[in-house]
Structure formats: C-alpha cells, structure tokens
Design a protein around this motif. Structure first.
Motif, PDB file in Angstrom:
ATOM      1  N   HIS A 565      32.822 -40.749  48.668  1.00  0.00           N
ATOM      2  CA  HIS A 565      31.396 -40.568  48.886  1.00  0.00           C
ATOM      3  C   HIS A 565      30.700 -39.700  47.841  1.00  0.00           C
ATOM      4  CE1 HIS A 565      32.440 -42.288  52.705  1.00  0.00           C
ATOM      5  NE2 HIS A 565      33.211 -41.264  52.994  1.00  0.00           N
ATOM      6  N   ILE A 566      31.465 -39.003  47.026  1.00  0.00           N
ATOM      7  CA  ILE A 566      30.821 -38.096  46.075  1.00  0.00           C
ATOM      8  C   ILE A 566      31.652 -37.979  44.797  1.00  0.00           C
ATOM      9  CG2 ILE A 566      31.941 -36.004  46.976  1.00  0.00           C
ATOM     10  CD1 ILE A 566      29.239 -34.562  46.524  1.00  0.00           C
ATOM     11  N   HIS A 613      27.059 -37.473  41.783  1.00  0.00           N
ATOM     12  CA  HIS A 613      26.713 -38.806  42.262  1.00  0.00           C
ATOM     13  C   HIS A 613      27.135 -38.883  43.727  1.00  0.00           C
ATOM     14  CE1 HIS A 613      27.441 -43.455  41.942  1.00  0.00           C
ATOM     15  NE2 HIS A 613      26.485 -43.130  42.811  1.00  0.00           N
ATOM     16  N   TYR A 614      26.162 -38.998  44.620  1.00  0.00           N
ATOM     17  CA  TYR A 614      26.415 -38.975  46.065  1.00  0.00           C
ATOM     18  C   TYR A 614      26.051 -40.325  46.658  1.00  0.00           C
ATOM     19  CZ  TYR A 614      26.132 -37.487  50.968  1.00  0.00           C
ATOM     20  OH  TYR A 614      26.307 -37.371  52.325  1.00  0.00           O
ATOM     21  N   HIS A 615      26.999 -40.939  47.340  1.00  0.00           N
ATOM     22  CA  HIS A 615      26.773 -42.224  48.016  1.00  0.00           C
ATOM     23  C   HIS A 615      27.310 -42.078  49.439  1.00  0.00           C
ATOM     24  CE1 HIS A 615      30.907 -42.600  46.424  1.00  0.00           C
ATOM     25  NE2 HIS A 615      30.347 -42.337  45.267  1.00  0.00           N
ATOM     26  N   PRO A 616      26.477 -41.628  50.376  1.00  0.00           N
ATOM     27  CA  PRO A 616      26.950 -41.201  51.699  1.00  0.00           C
ATOM     28  C   PRO A 616      27.440 -42.352  52.564  1.00  0.00           C
ATOM     29  CG  PRO A 616      24.564 -41.234  51.620  1.00  0.00           C
ATOM     30  CD  PRO A 616      25.027 -41.503  50.227  1.00  0.00           C
ATOM     31  N   HIS A 617      28.406 -42.029  53.415  1.00  0.00           N
ATOM     32  CA  HIS A 617      28.913 -42.973  54.414  1.00  0.00           C
ATOM     33  C   HIS A 617      28.043 -42.874  55.668  1.00  0.00           C
ATOM     34  CE1 HIS A 617      31.960 -45.329  56.519  1.00  0.00           C
ATOM     35  NE2 HIS A 617      31.831 -44.496  57.540  1.00  0.00           N
ATOM     36  N   PRO A 618      27.658 -43.986  56.281  1.00  0.00           N
ATOM     37  CA  PRO A 618      28.054 -45.371  55.971  1.00  0.00           C
ATOM     38  C   PRO A 618      27.034 -46.117  55.123  1.00  0.00           C
ATOM     39  CG  PRO A 618      27.058 -45.316  58.121  1.00  0.00           C
ATOM     40  CD  PRO A 618      26.983 -43.904  57.592  1.00  0.00           C
ATOM     41  N   ILE A 619      26.005 -45.441  54.614  1.00  0.00           N
ATOM     42  CA  ILE A 619      24.953 -46.133  53.853  1.00  0.00           C
ATOM     43  C   ILE A 619      25.328 -46.146  52.360  1.00  0.00           C
ATOM     44  CG2 ILE A 619      23.028 -45.874  55.454  1.00  0.00           C
ATOM     45  CD1 ILE A 619      22.273 -43.301  54.089  1.00  0.00           C
ATOM     46  N   HIS A 620      26.371 -46.929  52.043  1.00  0.00           N
ATOM     47  CA  HIS A 620      26.897 -46.944  50.682  1.00  0.00           C
ATOM     48  C   HIS A 620      25.957 -47.609  49.693  1.00  0.00           C
ATOM     49  CE1 HIS A 620      31.252 -46.397  52.303  1.00  0.00           C
ATOM     50  NE2 HIS A 620      30.641 -45.255  52.107  1.00  0.00           N
ATOM     51  N   TRP A 621      24.908 -48.250  50.181  1.00  0.00           N
ATOM     52  CA  TRP A 621      23.941 -48.865  49.272  1.00  0.00           C
ATOM     53  C   TRP A 621      22.994 -47.836  48.667  1.00  0.00           C
ATOM     54  CZ3 TRP A 621      19.278 -47.537  51.261  1.00  0.00           C
ATOM     55  CH2 TRP A 621      19.197 -47.314  52.637  1.00  0.00           C
ATOM     56  N   LEU A 622      23.061 -46.601  49.158  1.00  0.00           N
ATOM     57  CA  LEU A 622      22.193 -45.535  48.650  1.00  0.00           C
ATOM     58  C   LEU A 622      22.966 -44.664  47.673  1.00  0.00           C
ATOM     59  CD1 LEU A 622      19.548 -43.892  48.736  1.00  0.00           C
ATOM     60  CD2 LEU A 622      20.534 -42.616  50.671  1.00  0.00           C
ATOM     61  N   HIS A 623      22.376 -44.423  46.500  1.00  0.00           N
ATOM     62  CA  HIS A 623      23.005 -43.590  45.470  1.00  0.00           C
ATOM     63  C   HIS A 623      22.022 -42.498  45.051  1.00  0.00           C
ATOM     64  CE1 HIS A 623      26.379 -46.442  44.568  1.00  0.00           C
ATOM     65  NE2 HIS A 623      25.511 -47.278  45.126  1.00  0.00           N
ATOM     66  N   LEU A 624      22.470 -41.251  45.124  1.00  0.00           N
ATOM     67  CA  LEU A 624      21.684 -40.107  44.668  1.00  0.00           C
ATOM     68  C   LEU A 624      22.417 -39.485  43.486  1.00  0.00           C
ATOM     69  CD1 LEU A 624      20.988 -38.498  48.177  1.00  0.00           C
ATOM     70  CD2 LEU A 624      19.572 -40.163  46.938  1.00  0.00           C
ATOM     71  N   LYS A 650      17.957 -34.706  35.031  1.00  0.00           N
ATOM     72  CA  LYS A 650      17.650 -36.084  35.438  1.00  0.00           C
ATOM     73  C   LYS A 650      18.040 -36.250  36.897  1.00  0.00           C
ATOM     74  CE  LYS A 650      18.152 -38.434  30.947  1.00  0.00           C
ATOM     75  NZ  LYS A 650      18.582 -37.328  30.094  1.00  0.00           N
ATOM     76  N   ASN A 651      17.109 -36.785  37.698  1.00  0.00           N
ATOM     77  CA  ASN A 651      17.354 -37.037  39.113  1.00  0.00           C
ATOM     78  C   ASN A 651      16.964 -38.470  39.428  1.00  0.00           C
ATOM     79  OD1 ASN A 651      17.998 -34.201  40.341  1.00  0.00           O
ATOM     80  ND2 ASN A 651      16.229 -33.866  39.001  1.00  0.00           N
ATOM     81  N   THR A 652      17.891 -39.221  40.035  1.00  0.00           N
ATOM     82  CA  THR A 652      17.669 -40.636  40.294  1.00  0.00           C
ATOM     83  C   THR A 652      18.048 -40.979  41.728  1.00  0.00           C
ATOM     84  OG1 THR A 652      18.184 -41.154  37.986  1.00  0.00           O
ATOM     85  CG2 THR A 652      18.205 -42.981  39.554  1.00  0.00           C
ATOM     86  N   ILE A 662      18.944 -63.042  47.015  1.00  0.00           N
ATOM     87  CA  ILE A 662      19.068 -62.161  45.845  1.00  0.00           C
ATOM     88  C   ILE A 662      20.470 -61.569  45.818  1.00  0.00           C
ATOM     89  CG2 ILE A 662      18.127 -60.161  47.079  1.00  0.00           C
ATOM     90  CD1 ILE A 662      16.920 -59.235  44.404  1.00  0.00           C
ATOM     91  N   GLN A 663      21.056 -61.539  44.618  1.00  0.00           N
ATOM     92  CA  GLN A 663      22.366 -60.912  44.422  1.00  0.00           C
ATOM     93  C   GLN A 663      22.221 -59.781  43.401  1.00  0.00           C
ATOM     94  OE1 GLN A 663      22.271 -64.610  43.960  1.00  0.00           O
ATOM     95  NE2 GLN A 663      22.419 -64.550  46.203  1.00  0.00           N
ATOM     96  N   LYS A 664      23.099 -58.793  43.547  1.00  0.00           N
ATOM     97  CA  LYS A 664      23.104 -57.628  42.655  1.00  0.00           C
ATOM     98  C   LYS A 664      21.717 -56.998  42.560  1.00  0.00           C
ATOM     99  CE  LYS A 664      26.914 -59.431  39.842  1.00  0.00           C
ATOM    100  NZ  LYS A 664      27.377 -59.810  38.479  1.00  0.00           N
ATOM    101  N   GLY A 665      21.010 -56.969  43.698  1.00  0.00           N
ATOM    102  CA  GLY A 665      19.686 -56.369  43.714  1.00  0.00           C
ATOM    103  C   GLY A 665      19.745 -54.861  43.587  1.00  0.00           C
ATOM    104  N   PHE A 666      18.719 -54.284  42.966  1.00  0.00           N
ATOM    105  CA  PHE A 666      18.657 -52.831  42.800  1.00  0.00           C
ATOM    106  C   PHE A 666      17.208 -52.385  42.732  1.00  0.00           C
ATOM    107  CE2 PHE A 666      18.225 -54.342  38.477  1.00  0.00           C
ATOM    108  CZ  PHE A 666      17.304 -53.464  37.914  1.00  0.00           C
ATOM    109  N   ALA A 667      17.009 -51.130  43.054  1.00  0.00           N
ATOM    110  CA  ALA A 667      15.715 -50.471  42.853  1.00  0.00           C
ATOM    111  C   ALA A 667      15.994 -48.999  42.620  1.00  0.00           C
ATOM    112  CB  ALA A 667      14.801 -50.674  44.058  1.00  0.00           C
ATOM    113  N   PHE A 668      15.179 -48.351  41.784  1.00  0.00           N
ATOM    114  CA  PHE A 668      15.424 -46.934  41.498  1.00  0.00           C
ATOM    115  C   PHE A 668      14.115 -46.205  41.246  1.00  0.00           C
ATOM    116  CE2 PHE A 668      15.201 -48.681  37.217  1.00  0.00           C
ATOM    117  CZ  PHE A 668      14.515 -47.702  36.506  1.00  0.00           C
ATOM    118  N   VAL A 669      14.176 -44.903  41.469  1.00  0.00           N
ATOM    119  CA  VAL A 669      13.123 -43.983  41.072  1.00  0.00           C
ATOM    120  C   VAL A 669      13.804 -42.838  40.341  1.00  0.00           C
ATOM    121  CG1 VAL A 669      11.301 -42.407  41.820  1.00  0.00           C
ATOM    122  CG2 VAL A 669      11.647 -44.577  43.020  1.00  0.00           C
TER     123      VAL A 669
END
Length: 749
Positions: A565-566, A613-624, A650-652, A662-669
């Motif tokens: 997760h991290i 790089h944090y990708h919390p369980h169970p929402i693995h689609w979210l990356h901080l 840098k913070n994303t 849609i496959q391999k979809g992404f969005a970022f700020v």
C-alpha cells in the motif's frame, strides 16, 4: 570495426545449432487462473512473446546459456528469474497481484536487471507518461523525473541538468550510442524528438566507469522504440495539439517482424508559434522540426543485430526580447538550422556461457546560425530584406538567400565492445573497451571553437557479486583523451576511475543502496580555446589552455520501503568536484561586452530526493504521490555555483479506472511548488518561488476494433506569471510559458 567483422565471419562459419524453444503458462498466484495477453520477455536477447487466451506462451530460436526472463503486466508484480537454456519441460510462472507500477529492465547499466535488483539507483520513465503530463518537448518532459531539471531558452532549447550539473558534465545516449551535438553551447539543446523513443533512464551521479569522460554528473539514456514481436505487424498514427503555442505535432509509425528479420519506421513533424504568457507572446520562441527514425534487425539462434538511423532537422528561433506579437510559426532572425544524422549498429553474439556485444555509431551534426548582418542583398531573385522584422511565414523559408554567420560540422565515430564472461559462482563479470574519434570543422564567418580532432579510448571491468542477503558491484576503468587543434594546441588527459556499491535488505520490505564512485571530465574546446564574443550571452569569453581535468567522487545513499500500500524512498548524495571549471567576470570590457574568464576551483554539491507513493487498501485505484528534491552547489572559496535548480515539491493525486468502454483510464491533478532560489553565483540574481497547477485525463477506447488513445492535459491552469531560475531569458525578465491545454490522439492498428 575489424573486431566486429572478424566476429561476424566467425558466426557465418560456425555450424548450425538446433533451435531452442521455451514454452509454459502464466497463472495468477492466488487463484491459479490463467492470465491472457501477458508479456514474457528475455531483455538481453530482446526476444519474447505474449500469452494466449489460455495463458500459454512459446518462444523460439533461443541461444543456449543463462538469461533473465521477465514477465510483466499492469496489476501484477513483475516476475524476474534467470532461466538456463535449453530448458526441459514446461515453465510455470505465477504472478502476484500488485497495484504498484510495472518494473522495467534497466538498460543503461550492463547487467540488465530490474530496478529492485539493481545496485545503482536508476530512475526510469516512459515517454508516453511524460507526454501525458502535457510536456511540449522531450527536454521539458524529463523535468518530471526527480533530480532532473532543464536549462531552457524558450520552449525549443533545453539542456538536461542532473543534481545541479549540466552541459558537458551530463552525457546523453540514444540508440545505444553517445550523442554528440556541440553540448558546450548555451543555446545547443538535445536535438532529439521524443517520437520513436520508448523510455528514458537517468543515472544520477558519476557514470564515468560505464561511459567515460563527460559522464561526470550523470547519464540520460534514451531507449528506442522496440521492434514488433515475432510474426506481428503494428501501425499507429498520433497527433497532439497545444493551445498555448497553437502548435501541432504528428507522427506515423509502422513495424513488422518475421521469424528472423524485423523492420520499423517512424516519421514525425512539429511546429509551434511563440509561446504565450498572461501579458505577451515571447517573440521568436517559435520552431519547426522534422524527424525520421528507421530500424532493421535480424536475429538467429546465436546472433542478433540491428541497425538504426535517425534524421532530425529543426529550425529554431533564438529569442532576444519581447517584440512583434503574432502566431506565425516560421522563425525570425536570429535562428538556428540544425541537422542531426545518427547511424547506429548493435550486434550480440551468444556463446554457450557468455556473449559479446558490439555497438558502433556514426553521428553527423550540421549546425548553422543565421543573424541579420549576414542577410545579403546581392542574391539574385531574393526579396527585399531592408526591414528585418520578418514576421511573415515566408520571410526566411528560402535559406539560399542567407549565409550562416556560424556554421560547424561535427562528425563522430564511436564504438563500445563488451564481453559478458561466463558466470563463476556468485560473480557476473563484464570487460570492455570504448572509444571515439571526432572532428570539428568550421565553415562560417564566426568561430566559437577551432577546427579540432578529439580521440578517446577507455578500458573497463565490472563485476556483480550475488550473496544471499546482499549484492555488491565493483568496477575500474582507465581513459585517455587527446585533443589536437589547427592552432597547434595538443592536449592529453588521462584518468583512472572506480566504483563500488552494495544493495541489501536491512529490514522487512526495506532496502538500502550505498554507492561510491569517481568520475572525470576533460576540459572542452570552448573552455580551452575561447577568445571572443559569445552571441546570446552578451559577454566576451576567454579560455585557458592550461585547464586541468575535473575529477569528482560522489557518495550516494538510498533507502526504500515498499509494501502493498505504500512506497517511500529517501536518496541523499555528496559530490566533491576537484578543479571545477566555471566562468567569472574580471571587470574589463572588450567591444562593450564584459570579459569572462574560464577559471577553476574545487567545489561540492549535495542534496537529494524524498518521495512517497500511497495507494490505500481497498481503494487501489487511488494514488497519492509526493516528492521533494534539493541540491546546493558551492565553491571551496565560498561562492555558490551558477545554474543550480531551486528546491521543489511535487504533489499528485491520480486515479486509474477501467470499464466496458474505456481501458487504462486515468485522471490526475498535480501541484508543483518551486521555492525561491537565493543561493546564487556572483553574476546571478535571486529568483522568486511559484506554484503551478496541472490536470489531465485519458485512456484507451475501442474504435473500429482498434485502440484509440486519448489524453487531455492542462498545465499552469492559473496562468501564473513566473520565471524559472534555469531560464536563460531570466536576465531579460521574460516569463516562462503560461496556461496551456493539449489534446493528444493516437490510433493503433
């Protein structure tokens, strides 16, 4: 060349051997479910395949020996294992689910390992990801990599900076050969287009052991587009529009591979108008570029070869201030016209337990710079050019009516021969030789550097030692460089360098890398021979033929923690550079230009990078993701070094998604926060800090049974007026680019 021909004849004369085949199945670790469409690949052999709908794969025509097999796909942890060929029976590969990024094999280091197995810390990024972030050029894209920045002149000219070192202290490799394009010049950029480049690797720190002189500060290694897999054919067409510059870039590619032969070709074009800020367009930052890349390869059981060619032709405006406002795309005077030809040949001969790699390169750099006073009126049929504010598209399209003020041709032949010795117990060892023959010739009225010949020769040995809980890497190298000019300047430089590193797990999920390496850089022709005004910098530069070799030693410490997760990393470095060469004013004027001398003093650079790089369980689609990078450079005399990038955060926030359409979809700020730079050299001024906000969205869609990739990106969304400390337009108070929206489409056939 003679060695290469001898080895080729040996191959032709050798008896035919039986084909080796490896086949097997890829399944998911937890469920044993077969996984379709997974890449199974031997990096050293550059040969592989893809699993079918039942998870099965078969790879033919493999040489005998032991090679690393890599299996990778999004959503799974990358599999890596040494396989001895011939291999009897079927190979069963099980993949563990993972939400971290796929690991790729590192090509810029000689043992072809995944980053997690590498002793040296090497950053790697895909060009497609850098473009999806909204980068207009390759030079801008690499600044997304921690520890890497760019010295820029507008949008079209950028020079890589690695941990505060740049120009001739950073070596660039493309197509497996050393890029030579007059890097000494302040306005001499990469001269490369990102079309047909798959990924970039960055060695941060002295890499002279691997690459010789000019790799004192690091290496930017550009991996070319792969050939198609065996018995496959692919084509694609891409176009990207940039709103700020009203620019358009397009590229078209085709590649096919049979049982032994393979071929690819890609062409691209780009043109941009002057970039816009909130208040004005920056006159003559416009540019045009054409690029062609082609490759041909052949592979048999024990021999593999490929030949690649790259032609890059560009017309680049040189900005001198804010003047006439327009969206024309043809550069005004002054401008550069640069043509780069890069020929490369890479061959591998596989023996039973060892292999020989031979890489040859020929580079032809034709650089012309045009200025107003060299616009002649006596050419038949030319337009009236009394008014030099040529702000029309056809103003300078016909270059026959202009004579270049500066015209240099740089011709470089280089070679790299490495022998991978048979593995002895825990030891993997490589021995090799590298060299370069280079000539510089002037044809214009102005001369920045004299006609000269440069010759390099180096020998090296390097070992990777595997222990149960530790990997150690050791190496040594000797280099000789000779420089001879028409003005009877003959210089010889010798250097001996070494490197030692280790990687070990100091706790569960925690790895430590410690590397100590030396590097060197021989003075370049500009530093040794300059005597004259340097256009664009408004200074009179005087070189010193007695300058000594720069020599450095860098200690690099990296700590990495990773679980499901991290991921957290902390990199620190201390770089001591003896005989650091720098420019300094002496208070005099020549023709109203201040005089600058090339001097030497010992210096030190230190700093590092921290990231999470944090990708919390169970929402693995979210990356901080967050990172911080810092570097400080000082002379022993106490003054700060010039052109040191400011500290940056840098913070994303990134989300990834897939569904039926849609496959391999992404969005970022992303928020990039650059702090003020107050640690400046004697002839620099402080630079204020700023924040830049960007966002993007994209993914793959199925259109007419093929894939259409779409990406929409917005950068500097608040239209912030700012000046980067590494902008060469900073002295004129000219802002960097304002708000920019880009839309990219790529259709794959």
């Amino acid at each position: 060349m003679r060695l290469f021909l001898i080895m080729l004849l040996c191959f032709i004369a050798s008896p035919v051997v039986a084909q080796n085949i490896i086949q097997g199945r890829v399944t998911e670790d937890a469920t044993t479910t077969p996984i379709p469409y997974i890449d199974v690949y031997f990096p050293q052999l550059e040969k592989g395949g893809v699993t079918d709908e039942n998870g099965n794969f078969k790879i033919k025509n493999l040489p005998s020996g032991t090679y690393k097999l890599v299996c990778s796909s999004m959503g799974y942890e990358t599999y890596s294992k040494n396989i001895t060929i011939p291999y009897t029976g079927d190979l069963l590969i099980t993949l563990k689910t993972s939400v971290t990024e796929m690991e790729e094999v590192i090509v810029s280091t000689p043992f072809h390992k995944l980053q997690r197995d590498n002793v040296m810390k090497v950053e790697q990024a895909k060009i497609s990801d850098l473009k999806a972030s909204g980068a207009v050029t390759l030079a801008e894209g690499i600044t997304n990599i921690p520890g890497v920045e760019s010295i820029t002149t507008g949008m079209s000219i950028g020079k890589p900076v690695i941990r505060g070192l740049s120009s001739n202290r950073v070596l660039v490799y493309t197509q497996g050969v050393r890029l030579e394009n007059q890097q000494f010049g302040d306005e001499h950029g990469l001269g490369l287009n990102d079309a047909g480049i798959e990924s970039v690797e960055v060695i941060k720190g002295p890499a002279s052991l691997l690459y010789g002189s000019d790799a004192l500060g690091g290496v930017l290694y550009l991996n070319p587009e792969r050939f198609a897999a065996q018995d496959e054919t692919h084509g694609d067409f891409g176009v990207t529009y940039y709103g700020n510059t009203q620019g358009l870039s397009s590229n078209l590619g085709y590649k096919t591979s049979g049982n032994g032969f393979k071929f690819l070709i890609r062409g691209s074009m780009a043109e941009h108008a002057d970039y816009d800020t909130k208040d004005y367009r920056v006159t003559n930052t416009r540019f045009k570029e054409k690029d062609l890349k082609a490759g041909f390869g052949y592979q048999d059981t024990h021999f593999k070869t490929e030949v690649r060619y790259n032609l890059n032709d560009s017309k680049i405006g040189i900005p001198e201030g804010v003047g006439a406002q327009s969206t024309n795309k043809t550069p005004l005077l002054p401008y550069q016209k640069i043509t780069n030809h890069i020929f490369s040949s890479k061959s591998n001969i596989f023996f039973k337990d060892s292999s020989l790699d031979v890489t040859l390169g020929y580079l032809y750099n034709d650089r012309k710079e045009f200025e107003e006073e060299h616009d002649h009126d006596d050419h038949e049929g030319e337009d009236d050019h009394d008014d030099h504010d040529h702000d029309t598209d056809d103003a300078i399209d016909d270059h026959d009516e202009l004579d270049p003020a500066l015209h240099m041709k740089l011709k470089t032949f280089n070679y790299d021969v490495k022998y991978h010795m048979p593995v002895l117990g825990k030891f993997e060892t490589i021995v090799g030789a590298q060299g370069m023959h280079q000539t510089n010739t002037n044809y214009g009225e102005e001369t920045l550097i004299p006609n000269a010949t440069t010759n390099d020769f180096g020998v090296l040995a390097m070992s990777h030692i595997h222990f149960d809980n530790m990997d150690i890497q050791l190496g040594a190298r000797f280099d000789n460089r000779t420089i001879a000019t028409e003005d009877n300047l003959d210089k010889t430089f010798n250097s001996f360098n070494g490197a030692a590193g280790l990687k070990t797990d100091i706790a569960k999920n925690t790895a430590l890398r410690l590397n100590v390496a030396t590097g060197f850089r021989a003075p370049n022709l500009a530093e040794l021979t300059s005597y004259g005004a340097h256009e664009g910098t408004n200074r009179f530069e005087i070189g010193d033929s007695n300058l000594e070799t720069e020599q450095n030693i860098q200690t690099d410490l990296a700590l990495e923690y990773k679980n499901r997760h991290i991921e957290v990393y902390v990199n620190g470095f201390y770089n001591k550079v003896n005989n650091y060469i720098y420019l300094s004013p002496n208070g005099e004027l020549i023709n109203d230009d201040p005089v600058y001398l090339y001097l030497q003093d010992d210096a030190a650079l230190y700093g590092g990078e921290v990231g999470i790089h944090y990708h919390p369980h169970p929402i693995h689609w979210l990356h901080l993701q967050s990172s911080f990078e810092t570097v400080t450079g000082k002379q022993d005399a106490g003054d700060y070094l010039p052109l040191i990038p400011a500290n940056n955060f840098k913070n994303t926030i990134r989300v990834e998604f897939e569904n039926n359409w849609i496959q391999k979809g992404f969005a970022f700020v992303k928020l990039s926060s650059t702090l003020s730079q107050k640690h400046v050299s004697a002839f620099e001024t402080n630079t204020n800090g700023y924040n830049l906000l960007s966002t993007g969205i994209g993914g793959d869609f199925q259109v007419f049974k093929n894939t259409l990739n779409v990406s929409i990106t917005g950068s500097n969304l608040t239209d912030k007026q700012y000046i980067n400390h590494l902008s060469r337009l900073k002295s004129d108070g000219i802002y960097n680019i304002g708000r920019n929206f880009s839309v990219g489409l790529t259709y794959k056939i």
